[in-house]
Design a protein around this motif. Structure first.
Motif, short mmCIF file in Angstrom:
data_model
loop_
_atom_site.label_atom_id
_atom_site.label_comp_id
_atom_site.label_asym_id
_atom_site.label_seq_id
_atom_site.Cartn_x
_atom_site.Cartn_y
_atom_site.Cartn_z
N ARG A 37 0.85 -1.19 0.00
CA ARG A 37 0.00 0.00 0.00
C ARG A 37 0.89 1.24 0.00
O ARG A 37 1.78 1.36 0.84
N VAL A 38 0.65 2.10 -0.98
CA VAL A 38 1.37 3.36 -1.07
C VAL A 38 0.34 4.48 -1.18
O VAL A 38 -0.84 4.22 -1.41
N ALA A 39 0.81 5.70 -1.04
CA ALA A 39 -0.09 6.84 -1.14
C ALA A 39 -0.77 6.85 -2.51
O ALA A 39 -0.11 6.83 -3.54
N GLY A 40 -2.08 6.78 -2.52
CA GLY A 40 -2.82 6.84 -3.77
C GLY A 40 -3.07 5.51 -4.45
O GLY A 40 -3.69 5.48 -5.52
N GLY A 41 -2.60 4.43 -3.85
CA GLY A 41 -2.84 3.16 -4.50
C GLY A 41 -2.02 2.03 -3.92
O GLY A 41 -1.82 1.95 -2.71
N SER A 42 -1.55 1.15 -4.78
CA SER A 42 -0.75 0.02 -4.33
C SER A 42 0.23 -0.37 -5.41
O SER A 42 0.08 0.00 -6.58
N ARG A 43 1.24 -1.10 -5.00
CA ARG A 43 2.29 -1.56 -5.91
C ARG A 43 2.40 -3.06 -5.78
O ARG A 43 2.48 -3.58 -4.67
N THR A 44 2.42 -3.78 -6.90
CA THR A 44 2.47 -5.23 -6.88
C THR A 44 3.79 -5.76 -7.42
O THR A 44 4.48 -5.09 -8.20
N ASN A 45 4.09 -6.98 -7.00
CA ASN A 45 5.30 -7.66 -7.46
C ASN A 45 4.98 -9.14 -7.57
O ASN A 45 4.30 -9.69 -6.70
N TYR A 46 5.46 -9.79 -8.63
CA TYR A 46 5.17 -11.20 -8.86
C TYR A 46 6.44 -11.97 -9.16
O TYR A 46 7.37 -11.46 -9.80
N ALA A 47 6.45 -13.22 -8.74
CA ALA A 47 7.50 -14.13 -9.18
C ALA A 47 7.32 -14.37 -10.68
O ALA A 47 6.20 -14.39 -11.19
N ASP A 48 8.43 -14.55 -11.37
CA ASP A 48 8.37 -14.74 -12.82
C ASP A 48 7.48 -15.93 -13.18
O ASP A 48 6.79 -15.92 -14.20
N SER A 49 7.51 -16.95 -12.34
CA SER A 49 6.78 -18.18 -12.66
C SER A 49 5.26 -18.02 -12.62
O SER A 49 4.54 -18.89 -13.13
N VAL A 50 4.77 -16.94 -12.02
CA VAL A 50 3.32 -16.77 -11.92
C VAL A 50 2.81 -15.56 -12.66
O VAL A 50 1.59 -15.33 -12.72
N LYS A 51 3.70 -14.78 -13.23
CA LYS A 51 3.27 -13.58 -13.95
C LYS A 51 2.32 -13.94 -15.09
O LYS A 51 2.56 -14.88 -15.83
N GLY A 52 1.24 -13.19 -15.17
CA GLY A 52 0.24 -13.44 -16.20
C GLY A 52 -0.79 -14.48 -15.81
O GLY A 52 -1.80 -14.63 -16.50
N ARG A 53 -0.54 -15.21 -14.72
CA ARG A 53 -1.49 -16.24 -14.28
C ARG A 53 -2.13 -15.90 -12.93
O ARG A 53 -3.29 -16.23 -12.68
N PHE A 54 -1.36 -15.27 -12.05
CA PHE A 54 -1.83 -14.94 -10.71
C PHE A 54 -2.04 -13.43 -10.61
O PHE A 54 -1.32 -12.64 -11.21
N THR A 55 -3.02 -13.06 -9.80
CA THR A 55 -3.29 -11.65 -9.53
C THR A 55 -3.49 -11.46 -8.04
O THR A 55 -4.32 -12.15 -7.43
N ILE A 56 -2.73 -10.54 -7.48
CA ILE A 56 -2.88 -10.22 -6.06
C ILE A 56 -3.62 -8.90 -5.92
O ILE A 56 -3.41 -7.97 -6.71
N SER A 57 -4.49 -8.83 -4.94
CA SER A 57 -5.24 -7.60 -4.70
C SER A 57 -5.49 -7.46 -3.20
O SER A 57 -5.31 -8.44 -2.45
N ARG A 58 -5.89 -6.29 -2.78
CA ARG A 58 -6.12 -6.08 -1.36
C ARG A 58 -7.32 -5.17 -1.15
O ARG A 58 -7.66 -4.35 -2.01
N ASP A 59 -7.93 -5.35 -0.01
CA ASP A 59 -9.03 -4.49 0.42
C ASP A 59 -8.56 -3.83 1.72
O ASP A 59 -8.53 -4.48 2.78
N ASN A 60 -8.17 -2.59 1.63
CA ASN A 60 -7.60 -1.92 2.80
C ASN A 60 -8.62 -1.70 3.91
O ASN A 60 -8.27 -1.69 5.09
#
Length: 115
Positions: free
Chosen positions: A53-76
């Motif tokens: 969580r950053v000011a104004g939104g969020s920043r995501t990071n993925y392992a290469d092996s799951v990019k394009g297949r997994f999606t992370i999200s949050r409800d603050n």
């Protein structure tokens, strides 16, 4: 005391989908990183995805092996983090752990992908 409770693991066939959820109870720092790690049998625990969580939104990071297949999200508002997993393959099998700010761990939830 903050606790992390995971849910949503299970058994799925290759190509299928699962959704993991993690809820943090108690008061947590406003700007924090929530993440999912996994540990396969005989292997070290590895980062799957994180969301900060950053000011104004969020920043995501993925392992290469799951990019394009997994999606992370949050409800603050609810202090929850969700991992949507699609196109699962047997290499995704393992125990998935929720993590808060690199320090607090959930109990883990098993994900098994059959071929």
């Amino acid at each position: 005391q903050v606790q992390l409770v995971e849910s949503g693991g299970g058994l799925v066939q290759a190509g299928g989908s699962l959704r993991l959820s993690c809820a943090a109870s108690g008061t947590i720092p406003r700007f924090n990183t929530m993440a999912w790690y996994r540990q396969a049998p005989g292997k070290q625990r590895e980062l799957v995805a994180s969301i900060t969580r950053v000011a104004g939104g969020s920043r995501t990071n993925y392992a290469d092996s799951v990019k394009g297949r997994f999606t992370i999200s949050r409800d603050n508002a609810k202090n929850t983090v969700t991992l949507e997993m699609n196109s699962l393959n047997p290499e995704d099998t393992g125990v998935y752990y929720c993590n808060l700010s690199g320090r607090l761990w959930g109990q883990g939830t098993q994900v098994t992908v059959s071929s």
